[in-house]
Design an enzyme around this catalytic site. Structure first.
Site, mmCIF file in Angstrom:
data_model
loop_
_atom_site.group_PDB
_atom_site.id
_atom_site.type_symbol
_atom_site.label_atom_id
_atom_site.label_comp_id
_atom_site.label_asym_id
_atom_site.label_seq_id
_atom_site.Cartn_x
_atom_site.Cartn_y
_atom_site.Cartn_z
ATOM 1 N N THR A 3 0.830 -1.202 0.000
ATOM 2 C CA THR A 3 0.000 0.000 0.000
ATOM 3 C C THR A 3 0.866 1.253 0.000
ATOM 4 O O THR A 3 0.636 2.183 -0.782
ATOM 5 C CB THR A 3 -0.931 -0.010 1.217
ATOM 6 O OG1 THR A 3 -1.757 -1.181 1.164
ATOM 7 C CG2 THR A 3 -1.829 1.216 1.224
ATOM 8 N N TYR A 48 -12.454 -3.893 -3.431
ATOM 9 C CA TYR A 48 -13.538 -3.133 -4.063
ATOM 10 C C TYR A 48 -14.873 -3.811 -3.808
ATOM 11 O O TYR A 48 -15.773 -3.221 -3.231
ATOM 12 C CB TYR A 48 -13.304 -2.898 -5.558
ATOM 13 C CG TYR A 48 -14.283 -1.891 -6.141
ATOM 14 C CD1 TYR A 48 -14.093 -0.528 -5.930
ATOM 15 C CD2 TYR A 48 -15.384 -2.294 -6.872
ATOM 16 C CE1 TYR A 48 -14.997 0.399 -6.419
ATOM 17 C CE2 TYR A 48 -16.292 -1.382 -7.370
ATOM 18 C CZ TYR A 48 -16.092 -0.031 -7.136
ATOM 19 O OH TYR A 48 -16.997 0.879 -7.633
ATOM 20 N N TYR A 76 -2.648 -10.819 2.747
ATOM 21 C CA TYR A 76 -2.522 -9.425 3.160
ATOM 22 C C TYR A 76 -3.924 -8.936 3.484
ATOM 23 O O TYR A 76 -4.760 -8.773 2.594
ATOM 24 C CB TYR A 76 -1.871 -8.629 2.035
ATOM 25 C CG TYR A 76 -1.650 -7.152 2.281
ATOM 26 C CD1 TYR A 76 -1.791 -6.566 3.535
ATOM 27 C CD2 TYR A 76 -1.264 -6.310 1.233
ATOM 28 C CE1 TYR A 76 -1.573 -5.225 3.739
ATOM 29 C CE2 TYR A 76 -1.047 -4.963 1.413
ATOM 30 C CZ TYR A 76 -1.198 -4.420 2.670
ATOM 31 O OH TYR A 76 -0.985 -3.067 2.860
ATOM 32 N N LYS A 127 -0.144 -10.824 6.738
ATOM 33 C CA LYS A 127 0.196 -9.465 7.141
ATOM 34 C C LYS A 127 -1.109 -8.713 7.332
ATOM 35 O O LYS A 127 -1.940 -8.666 6.423
ATOM 36 C CB LYS A 127 1.064 -8.764 6.096
ATOM 37 C CG LYS A 127 1.530 -7.372 6.546
ATOM 38 C CD LYS A 127 1.022 -6.289 5.654
ATOM 39 C CE LYS A 127 1.472 -4.914 6.179
ATOM 40 N NZ LYS A 127 1.299 -3.849 5.184
#
Length: 294
Positions: free
Chosen positions: A48, A110, A137, A165
């Site tokens: 990110t 999304y 993730y 994570k």
């Protein structure tokens, strides 16, 4: 649970762009080398903080290849996640051809995925790269897909899944995940501020965006943790670093890198630039380190 003696610090670096917004792979490589030389254990990239959603597939692979050149496959978690399993699997396969052996994939985003869809998504990814270690993730505030602790336990049981994570969640929710994961399943958190508490709870490590501009502090904290010593005396410095980076705001991180003599350009994603107050706070915190790259 992981012993604090093996606790790992992985940086979550930004991706450098040139004045026209193009990928600056040379500057990105310099940043990776800076982090390596500062003593971080590895990198999680492009995540990110690395603006993966604004990178083309070829650019993502170029960043991964550069990370592998600086850190090697054991110290690089290559993020190949995408909204669809098809694109994720394609990127995963391409990353392994570059030499990556540890791959991360964000949950579907999304559109929120339910448990069945989530498990099938990761099953398709692990099937595509059977020789790789895959890390989920989980980032609910960004990806909109939530993962209940019991779902994470089922995800951990899939062949090829090595760890997870987790970002954007408070300490209590991290601890709830840690309570259900099986032995040997690596748990990384993106919660820089709670690095000391996460280590005590048995996390494998942190993936730290703030360490992009202040690796020395987080390396110091990690070494204290691994030595079995009390790191709580460093908590005030950790809190200050997190606040000074505006909790790893990409614009602030890039401005901070410029203070340290590392050009990273401006964000490609559409976010407001740092305020004058944010820049002043970052400047004050980084002042002792400004000469490190000049």
């Amino acid at each position: 649970m992981t012993s604090p003696s093996s606790f790992q610090l992985l940086a979550a670096p930004v991706t450098a762009f040139d004045a026209d917004g193009g990928l600056d792979i040379i500057a990105t490589g310099r940043l990776f080398a800076f982090l390596r030389d500062a003593g971080v254990d590895g990198v999680f990239t492009p995540g990110t903080t690395g603006e993966f959603t604004a990178l083309e597939d070829g650019e993502r692979l170029a960043v991964i290849e550069t990370a592998l050149e600086e850190f090697g496959p054991d110290r690089t978690i290559a993020h190949v996640g995408a909204a669809s399993a098809r694109q994720t699997a394609r990127l995963a396969h391409a990353a392994t051809r570059l030499g990556a052996t540890r791959l991360a994939a964000i949950t579907p985003y999304y559109f929120p995925a339910g448990e069945q869809a989530l498990l099938e998504h990761f099953r398709r990814v692990t099937d595509a790269v059977p020789d790789a270690s895959v890390y989920a993730y989980v980032f609910p505030p960004r990806a909109v897909t939530t993962v209940a602790p019991e779902t994470l336990a089922r995800l951990a049981a899939l062949p090829g899944m090595a760890g997870v994570k987790v970002s954007g969640l408070p300490l209590a929710e991290n601890l709830a995940y840690l309570d259900v994961i099986p032995e040997g399943f690596e748990y990384y958190s993106g919660n820089d501020a709670d690095i000391v508490r996460l280590a005590a709870a048995g996390a494998a490590g942190v993936v730290s965006g703030v360490s992009t501009i202040l690796p020395e502090l987080f390396v110091q904290v990690t070494r204290v943790i691994r030595a079995g010593e009390d790191a709580t005396a460093l908590q005030a410095e950790i809190d200050d670093a997190v606040a000074a980076s505006a909790s790893a705001d990409i614009g602030v991180l890039k401005a901070g890198l410029a203070e340290r003599g590392l050009a990273a350009g401006i964000p490609r994603i559409s976010i407001d630039p740092p305020s004058d107050a944010q820049l002043a706070r970052a400047h004050q915190t980084l002042s002792p380190h400004r000469a490190a790259r000049t």
